[in-house]
Enzyme design. Structure first.
Site, PDB file in Angstrom:
ATOM      1  N   SER A  59       0.794  -1.236   0.000  1.00  0.00           N
ATOM      2  CA  SER A  59       0.000   0.000   0.000  1.00  0.00           C
ATOM      3  C   SER A  59       0.821   1.278   0.000  1.00  0.00           C
ATOM      4  O   SER A  59       0.252   2.365  -0.126  1.00  0.00           O
ATOM      5  CB  SER A  59      -0.958  -0.001   1.192  1.00  0.00           C
ATOM      6  OG  SER A  59      -1.988  -0.943   0.975  1.00  0.00           O
ATOM      7  N   TYR A 298       5.541  12.055   8.623  1.00  0.00           N
ATOM      8  CA  TYR A 298       4.649  11.462   7.626  1.00  0.00           C
ATOM      9  C   TYR A 298       5.064  10.019   7.361  1.00  0.00           C
ATOM     10  O   TYR A 298       6.258   9.697   7.309  1.00  0.00           O
ATOM     11  CB  TYR A 298       4.667  12.286   6.335  1.00  0.00           C
ATOM     12  CG  TYR A 298       4.206  13.702   6.571  1.00  0.00           C
ATOM     13  CD1 TYR A 298       2.861  13.978   6.783  1.00  0.00           C
ATOM     14  CD2 TYR A 298       5.118  14.755   6.650  1.00  0.00           C
ATOM     15  CE1 TYR A 298       2.420  15.265   7.049  1.00  0.00           C
ATOM     16  CE2 TYR A 298       4.695  16.043   6.911  1.00  0.00           C
ATOM     17  CZ  TYR A 298       3.344  16.294   7.111  1.00  0.00           C
ATOM     18  OH  TYR A 298       2.921  17.565   7.386  1.00  0.00           O
ATOM     19  N   ASP A 301       3.085   3.007   4.456  1.00  0.00           N
ATOM     20  CA  ASP A 301       3.439   1.614   4.684  1.00  0.00           C
ATOM     21  C   ASP A 301       2.743   0.726   3.669  1.00  0.00           C
ATOM     22  O   ASP A 301       1.804   1.152   2.990  1.00  0.00           O
ATOM     23  CB  ASP A 301       3.004   1.158   6.084  1.00  0.00           C
ATOM     24  CG  ASP A 301       3.807   1.809   7.194  1.00  0.00           C
ATOM     25  OD1 ASP A 301       4.821   2.448   6.881  1.00  0.00           O
ATOM     26  OD2 ASP A 301       3.415   1.669   8.357  1.00  0.00           O
ATOM     27  N   GLY A 302       3.167  -0.520   3.626  1.00  0.00           N
ATOM     28  CA  GLY A 302       2.477  -1.469   2.753  1.00  0.00           C
ATOM     29  C   GLY A 302       2.865  -2.899   3.060  1.00  0.00           C
ATOM     30  O   GLY A 302       3.974  -3.168   3.515  1.00  0.00           O
ATOM     31  N   GLY A 306       3.489 -11.609   2.193  1.00  0.00           N
ATOM     32  CA  GLY A 306       4.833 -12.002   2.575  1.00  0.00           C
ATOM     33  C   GLY A 306       5.908 -10.962   2.349  1.00  0.00           C
ATOM     34  O   GLY A 306       7.099 -11.267   2.483  1.00  0.00           O
TER      35      GLY A 306
END
Length: 463
Positions: A59, A298, A301-302, A306
């Site tokens: 993401s 700021y 993340d993603g 896995g």
């Protein structure tokens, strides 16, 4: 000054402790980049990870897509507050008011509330067009703009379709032409299939620390996740993207990417996050806004199946720190690594989670009930005056990870609406949960890991 060898040794220890095969880490400070990699990109082959290894960013892709959209805003080809129907006349969902009023800003900050019911749009070049066509009957999780509720795929897929119509190109081509090439990136791609297998990190899952990580049975996310989750990149290229925010719209190579006004819009247009402890108290346009001991940081993340990506941008320090892994995610791992680096830089470190307040005397009936979305179900119930939460996992997911399909936690109150959810599982960190928005004495929503789950009708007190 970063003590690279000391941090490298510490990361190596932590990779073993958490069962993560590798990590590529990069720091941008004052325009200078430091990067290194530790571990292996595939446990089956033992091939070492390097700074040129390409990881799936999950993401974090949303930040890339948001930057490209803001270029269209700069050029007058798109607007943040013009209804989506201005670009896609046939756009519609089950709620006619939402169909007419939802805007790109709602999509960017995850307040559109449209359920992720887009069917199977396939893997073709028309995937985002088909997703928009498929949601004609999609219901609302919550009213438009009422609360924040993270949209893994749909919101940014709609945004991508707006971009395709406004720019006359596929989303993949927009990303290449507007970002990857101007930024001078040599290891960033809009899809897993584009990555040279000799450079690609392999995703890993873990059932137990004794068994250790094993190769994920799924290579990547479906193409439907493209604008929200399918960018692949090296840690160096992630830092180059971050430099746009530190440089007021210009990248490290001085190339203008977006205007300073667009950077301000992306960072200052914010909505509150019901659970402020997991990541941060506010969500901006393609970015999470964190409060680290009074300093604004700021985040983006993603995670894929896995693989995991973390980026923190500290504008007051002219610092960005990125980490890409082919295992996890684990909050404790990321915090330990980043705090080592931030301490070396003399920068503010990541705050500890909140403490439970044992003096709080809550009425359990206000929280008890079932909160669910397709594929996710939480049951909140009281025993001996204490609140508990049961997470109901998809049976296939549970079997893959060797877990029970019903996992029970105690909820420890931090406030009247926020709770800690500690786990006895050594593979799981303590999570935070918000149960909030009371109506007729009962909470309407449960928010955790940025996802919102409405109370199921007529299911006040499960047993």
């Amino acid at each position: 000054m970063i003590h690279t060898e000391r941090i490298r040794a510490r990361v190596r220890e932590l990779l073993t402790e958490y069962g993560i095969p590798s990590a590529a880490i990069g720091v941008l400070h004052g325009g200078e980049t430091t990067e290194f990699a530790v571990g292996v990109r595939n446990v089956s082959t033992g091939e070492p990870a390097t700074v040129d290894t390409v990881y799936q960013c999950g993401s974090m892709t949303k930040t890339w897509t948001a930057l490209a959209f803001m270029q269209l805003v700069d050029e007058g080809k798109a607007g943040l507050d013009e209804p989506v129907r201005g670009y896609l006349p046939a756009f519609g969902v089950a709620d006619p008011e939402v169909s007419a009023a939802v805007t790109p800003r709602h999509l960017l900050n995850h307040t559109h509330g449209i359920e992720e019911e887009y069917g199977d749009p396939g893997e073709g070049d028309d995937v985002y067009e088909r997703m928009v066509e498929n949601i004609i009957g999609a219901p609302q999780v919550h009213p438009l703009g009422h609360t924040h509720g993270y949209s893994p795929a749909l919101g940014y897929a709609i945004l991508a379709r707006v971009m395709e119509v406004a720019d006359g190109k596929r989303w993949d081509d927009i990303m290449r032409d507007r970002l990857f090439v101007p930024l001078g990136l040599t290891g960033t791609y809009s899809g897993w299939e584009q990555v040279d297998p000799r450079r690609a990190a392999t995703g890993h899952l873990i059932r137990s620390l004794e068994e250790g990580p094993f190769v994920s049975p799924l290579d990547c996310l479906p193409r439907a996740f493209g604008p929200g989750g399918n960018v692949n990149a090296t840690v160096r290229d992630v830092l180059t993207m971050a430099s746009v925010f530190l440089g007021g719209g210009r990248a490290l190579n001085a190339t203008p990417i977006v205007s300073g006004e667009s950077v301000r819009e992306m960072t200052e247009s914010r909505v509150p996050i019901p659970d402020p402890y997991m990541f941060g108290p506010e969500w901006a346009l393609g970015l999470i806004v964190c409060d680290w001991h009074g300093e604004t940081v700021y985040a983006t993340d993603g995670s894929t199946i896995g693989q995991n990506a973390r980026l923190r941008i500290l504008p007051e320090r002219d610092v960005a720190v990125a980490m890409l892994t082919n295992g996890g995610p684990r909050e404790a791992f990321y915090k330990k690594v980043f705090n080592e680096i931030l301490t070396d830089l003399g920068a503010v470190t990541i705050p500890d989670p909140p403490m439970a307040d044992p003096a709080l005397n809550l009425d359990p009936s206000r929280y008890e009930g079932v909160y669910d979305r397709p594929g996710t179900r939480y049951e909140v119930h009281a025993e001996d005056g204490r609140l508990h939460l049961t997470s109901v996992l998809d049976p296939l997911h549970a079997r893959l990870l060797g877990r029970e399909d019903r996992i029970r936690y105690e909820l420890l109150p931090v406030s009247e609406t926020h709770f800690l959810m500690p786990s006895d599982d050594p593979l799981e960190d303590t999570q935070t949960v918000a149960i909030y928005d009371f109506e007729n004495g009962a909470a309407r929503y449960l928010h955790t890991n940025c996802r919102v789950h409405p109370r199921a009708q007529d299911e006040r007190s499960p047993r």
